[in-house]
Design a protein around this motif. Sequence first.
Motif, PDB file in Angstrom:
ATOM      1  N   TRP A 188       0.823  -1.205   0.000  1.00 24.34           N
ATOM      2  CA  TRP A 188       0.000   0.000   0.000  1.00 24.34           C
ATOM      3  C   TRP A 188       0.863   1.264   0.000  1.00 24.34           C
ATOM      4  O   TRP A 188       0.660   2.193  -0.771  1.00 24.34           O
ATOM      5  N   THR A 189       1.857   1.280   0.897  1.00 22.48           N
ATOM      6  CA  THR A 189       2.716   2.466   0.993  1.00 22.48           C
ATOM      7  C   THR A 189       3.584   2.617  -0.250  1.00 22.48           C
ATOM      8  O   THR A 189       4.045   3.700  -0.583  1.00 22.48           O
ATOM      9  N   LEU A 190       3.806   1.493  -0.936  1.00 24.29           N
ATOM     10  CA  LEU A 190       4.603   1.532  -2.155  1.00 24.29           C
ATOM     11  C   LEU A 190       3.778   2.113  -3.308  1.00 24.29           C
ATOM     12  O   LEU A 190       4.249   2.938  -4.086  1.00 24.29           O
ATOM     13  N   LEU A 191       2.510   1.672  -3.386  1.00 26.32           N
ATOM     14  CA  LEU A 191       1.664   2.057  -4.514  1.00 26.32           C
ATOM     15  C   LEU A 191       1.032   3.431  -4.309  1.00 26.32           C
ATOM     16  O   LEU A 191       0.828   4.170  -5.263  1.00 26.32           O
ATOM     17  N   ASP A 192       0.703   3.766  -3.064  1.00 25.11           N
ATOM     18  CA  ASP A 192       0.020   5.026  -2.790  1.00 25.11           C
ATOM     19  C   ASP A 192       0.640   5.678  -1.562  1.00 25.11           C
ATOM     20  O   ASP A 192       0.071   5.657  -0.473  1.00 25.11           O
ATOM     21  N   PRO A 193       1.831   6.265  -1.727  1.00 28.95           N
ATOM     22  CA  PRO A 193       2.577   6.798  -0.567  1.00 28.95           C
ATOM     23  C   PRO A 193       1.842   7.927   0.150  1.00 28.95           C
ATOM     24  O   PRO A 193       2.159   8.226   1.296  1.00 28.95           O
ATOM     25  N   GLN A 194       0.858   8.542  -0.511  1.00 28.08           N
ATOM     26  CA  GLN A 194       0.175   9.682   0.101  1.00 28.08           C
ATOM     27  C   GLN A 194      -0.833   9.265   1.167  1.00 28.08           C
ATOM     28  O   GLN A 194      -1.254  10.084   1.983  1.00 28.08           O
ATOM     29  N   LEU A 195      -1.241   8.003   1.125  1.00 29.50           N
ATOM     30  CA  LEU A 195      -2.344   7.585   1.987  1.00 29.50           C
ATOM     31  C   LEU A 195      -2.014   7.746   3.464  1.00 29.50           C
ATOM     32  O   LEU A 195      -2.808   8.266   4.244  1.00 29.50           O
ATOM     33  N   PHE A 196      -0.810   7.299   3.852  1.00 31.03           N
ATOM     34  CA  PHE A 196      -0.432   7.416   5.257  1.00 31.03           C
ATOM     35  C   PHE A 196       0.456   8.640   5.436  1.00 31.03           C
ATOM     36  O   PHE A 196       1.529   8.734   4.852  1.00 31.03           O
ATOM     37  N   ALA A 197      -0.016   9.556   6.273  1.00 31.15           N
ATOM     38  CA  ALA A 197       0.705  10.817   6.441  1.00 31.15           C
ATOM     39  C   ALA A 197       1.969  10.647   7.269  1.00 31.15           C
ATOM     40  O   ALA A 197       2.826  11.507   7.292  1.00 31.15           O
ATOM     41  N   ASP A 198       2.076   9.534   7.980  1.00 30.15           N
ATOM     42  CA  ASP A 198       3.271   9.319   8.787  1.00 30.15           C
ATOM     43  C   ASP A 198       3.615   7.824   8.750  1.00 30.15           C
ATOM     44  O   ASP A 198       2.769   6.987   8.429  1.00 30.15           O
ATOM     45  N   ASP A 199       4.856   7.504   9.081  1.00 30.21           N
ATOM     46  CA  ASP A 199       5.286   6.113   9.027  1.00 30.21           C
ATOM     47  C   ASP A 199       4.643   5.273  10.143  1.00 30.21           C
ATOM     48  O   ASP A 199       4.395   5.760  11.229  1.00 30.21           O
ATOM     49  N   THR A 200       4.411   4.003   9.809  1.00 33.86           N
ATOM     50  CA  THR A 200       4.009   3.045  10.823  1.00 33.86           C
ATOM     51  C   THR A 200       5.065   1.944  10.826  1.00 33.86           C
ATOM     52  O   THR A 200       5.950   1.915   9.978  1.00 33.86           O
ATOM     53  N   VAL A 201       4.934   1.040  11.779  1.00 35.20           N
ATOM     54  CA  VAL A 201       5.907  -0.043  11.889  1.00 35.20           C
ATOM     55  C   VAL A 201       5.889  -0.926  10.634  1.00 35.20           C
ATOM     56  O   VAL A 201       6.886  -1.524  10.276  1.00 35.20           O
ATOM     57  N   TRP A 202       4.738  -0.962   9.945  1.00 35.79           N
ATOM     58  CA  TRP A 202       4.609  -1.835   8.774  1.00 35.79           C
ATOM     59  C   TRP A 202       4.840  -1.109   7.444  1.00 35.79           C
ATOM     60  O   TRP A 202       4.820  -1.722   6.384  1.00 35.79           O
ATOM     61  N   SER A 203       5.040   0.209   7.474  1.00 32.08           N
ATOM     62  CA  SER A 203       5.224   0.955   6.233  1.00 32.08           C
ATOM     63  C   SER A 203       6.471   0.481   5.482  1.00 32.08           C
ATOM     64  O   SER A 203       7.485   0.173   6.105  1.00 32.08           O
ATOM     65  N   ARG A 204       6.393   0.461   4.175  1.00 31.45           N
ATOM     66  CA  ARG A 204       7.495   0.028   3.307  1.00 31.45           C
ATOM     67  C   ARG A 204       8.095  -1.291   3.808  1.00 31.45           C
ATOM     68  O   ARG A 204       9.301  -1.444   3.946  1.00 31.45           O
ATOM     69  N   PHE A 205       7.233  -2.241   4.117  1.00 25.44           N
ATOM     70  CA  PHE A 205       7.622  -3.585   4.557  1.00 25.44           C
ATOM     71  C   PHE A 205       8.514  -3.556   5.802  1.00 25.44           C
ATOM     72  O   PHE A 205       9.361  -4.416   5.995  1.00 25.44           O
ATOM     73  N   GLY A 206       8.301  -2.533   6.633  1.00 29.49           N
ATOM     74  CA  GLY A 206       9.071  -2.454   7.879  1.00 29.49           C
ATOM     75  C   GLY A 206      10.492  -1.965   7.690  1.00 29.49           C
ATOM     76  O   GLY A 206      11.356  -2.236   8.519  1.00 29.49           O
ATOM     77  N   ALA A 207      10.738  -1.212   6.613  1.00 30.56           N
ATOM     78  CA  ALA A 207      12.097  -0.728   6.320  1.00 30.56           C
ATOM     79  C   ALA A 207      12.654   0.124   7.457  1.00 30.56           C
ATOM     80  O   ALA A 207      13.844   0.074   7.755  1.00 30.56           O
ATOM     81  N   GLY A 208      11.772   0.885   8.131  1.00 28.46           N
ATOM     82  CA  GLY A 208      12.213   1.741   9.219  1.00 28.46           C
ATOM     83  C   GLY A 208      12.714   0.952  10.422  1.00 28.46           C
ATOM     84  O   GLY A 208      13.352   1.494  11.310  1.00 28.46           O
ATOM     85  N   TYR A 209      12.407  -0.331  10.457  1.00 24.42           N
ATOM     86  CA  TYR A 209      12.832  -1.195  11.563  1.00 24.42           C
ATOM     87  C   TYR A 209      13.734  -2.314  11.037  1.00 24.42           C
ATOM     88  O   TYR A 209      13.699  -3.443  11.530  1.00 24.42           O
ATOM     89  N   GLY A 210      14.521  -1.994  10.018  1.00 26.85           N
ATOM     90  CA  GLY A 210      15.463  -2.973   9.480  1.00 26.85           C
ATOM     91  C   GLY A 210      14.785  -4.196   8.885  1.00 26.85           C
ATOM     92  O   GLY A 210      15.376  -5.272   8.863  1.00 26.85           O
ATOM     93  N   TYR A 211      13.567  -4.059   8.400  1.00 22.91           N
ATOM     94  CA  TYR A 211      12.791  -5.154   7.792  1.00 22.91           C
ATOM     95  C   TYR A 211      12.505  -6.295   8.765  1.00 22.91           C
ATOM     96  O   TYR A 211      12.026  -7.352   8.354  1.00 22.91           O
ATOM     97  N   ILE A 212      12.819  -6.073  10.047  1.00 27.27           N
ATOM     98  CA  ILE A 212      12.503  -7.125  11.017  1.00 27.27           C
ATOM     99  C   ILE A 212      10.998  -7.424  11.050  1.00 27.27           C
ATOM    100  O   ILE A 212      10.611  -8.587  11.129  1.00 27.27           O
ATOM    101  N   PRO A 213      10.112  -6.389  10.934  1.00 27.17           N
ATOM    102  CA  PRO A 213       8.681  -6.686  10.928  1.00 27.17           C
ATOM    103  C   PRO A 213       8.251  -7.621   9.788  1.00 27.17           C
ATOM    104  O   PRO A 213       7.226  -8.291   9.897  1.00 27.17           O
ATOM    105  N   LEU A 214       9.040  -7.672   8.715  1.00 27.85           N
ATOM    106  CA  LEU A 214       8.707  -8.571   7.598  1.00 27.85           C
ATOM    107  C   LEU A 214       9.250  -9.975   7.861  1.00 27.85           C
ATOM    108  O   LEU A 214       8.595 -10.981   7.575  1.00 27.85           O
ATOM    109  N   ILE A 215      10.449 -10.044   8.425  1.00 31.43           N
ATOM    110  CA  ILE A 215      11.090 -11.344   8.665  1.00 31.43           C
ATOM    111  C   ILE A 215      10.441 -12.068   9.844  1.00 31.43           C
ATOM    112  O   ILE A 215      10.253 -13.289   9.816  1.00 31.43           O
ATOM    113  N   LEU A 216      10.076 -11.290  10.871  1.00 39.32           N
ATOM    114  CA  LEU A 216       9.570 -11.862  12.113  1.00 39.32           C
ATOM    115  C   LEU A 216       8.359 -12.791  11.932  1.00 39.32           C
ATOM    116  O   LEU A 216       8.382 -13.921  12.433  1.00 39.32           O
TER     117      LEU A 216
END
Lengths: 146, 123
Positions: free
Chosen positions: A97-125
């Motif tokens: 979702w954040t990849l296709l429509d970046p405007q939708l979420f006005a701020d980052d969440t733990v799951w945004s961009r497949f958890g890139a902000g958390y070293g992708y751990i949210p995706l691997i976990l």
Amino acid sequence: MAEAETHERNKPRRNQGLGRILVMVYAVFALSSFARSIFQIATHFEQAPLAYLLSAFAAAVYIVATLSLARSGRTAWYVSVVAVGIELVGVVGVGLWTLLDPQLFADDTVWSRFGAGYGYIPLILPILGLAWLLAHRPRVGVESRP
Amino acid sequence: MTEVATDGWFWVGTALCAASLLICVVMTFLRTFPDDLSILSVAAVELFLIVYGVGAIVRQAGGEPLQGELWEFWGYVLTALVVSLVAVVWAVTDKTRWSNLVMAAVGPTIFVMLYRLQVIWFG
């Protein structure tokens, strides 16, 4: 055959040994995402309501997953599978979702961009979590031990 | 990551976290029980956090400005203090090789929190 059974019985249960690390990492994520979402909602909820509600939901899923992964028993196993499953769907869904429509979420969440902000751990976990759970299915009569 | 001002506190903490991570990972290979060195390395991180907290009280009382929210800062400090304790308790209640790896999670976690604390402090 008897040897295999003994091995089965001696096999560490799913909340022991390596499973402890999984619970630990989940606990860290539960704690940090919960604290962060409380902070966001309390201080600037109106800036990005959708993102912050999603953060709160993600935090709730992590808390449930942590508690159920730490517990023994059949019910806890099923709760874990559901919680970790929701987490996987969440991180992939929100990631896309954040990849296709970046405007939708006005701020980052733990799951945004497949958890890139958390070293992708949210995706691997959740992938590791599901693998661990499937490798440690509850067996009839075994998980009823105290 | 964007450039963030760092100070001696941050680097001492980072060194302790890195040392703790290294010790715990090595002990995961060498021991089949939670080793004293692993526990001591986490204890060192915890001790650092206590000193960091006391130091922060003194610095803030002395009028050093904080860029971010005060309660967010102390939320992080208190959470960091709890994380190390929980990790040790959770690790030693199951005495296996993997107890060391559970404690290895403390170093990276506290490092990230120290980084966040720097951001809150310096903006």
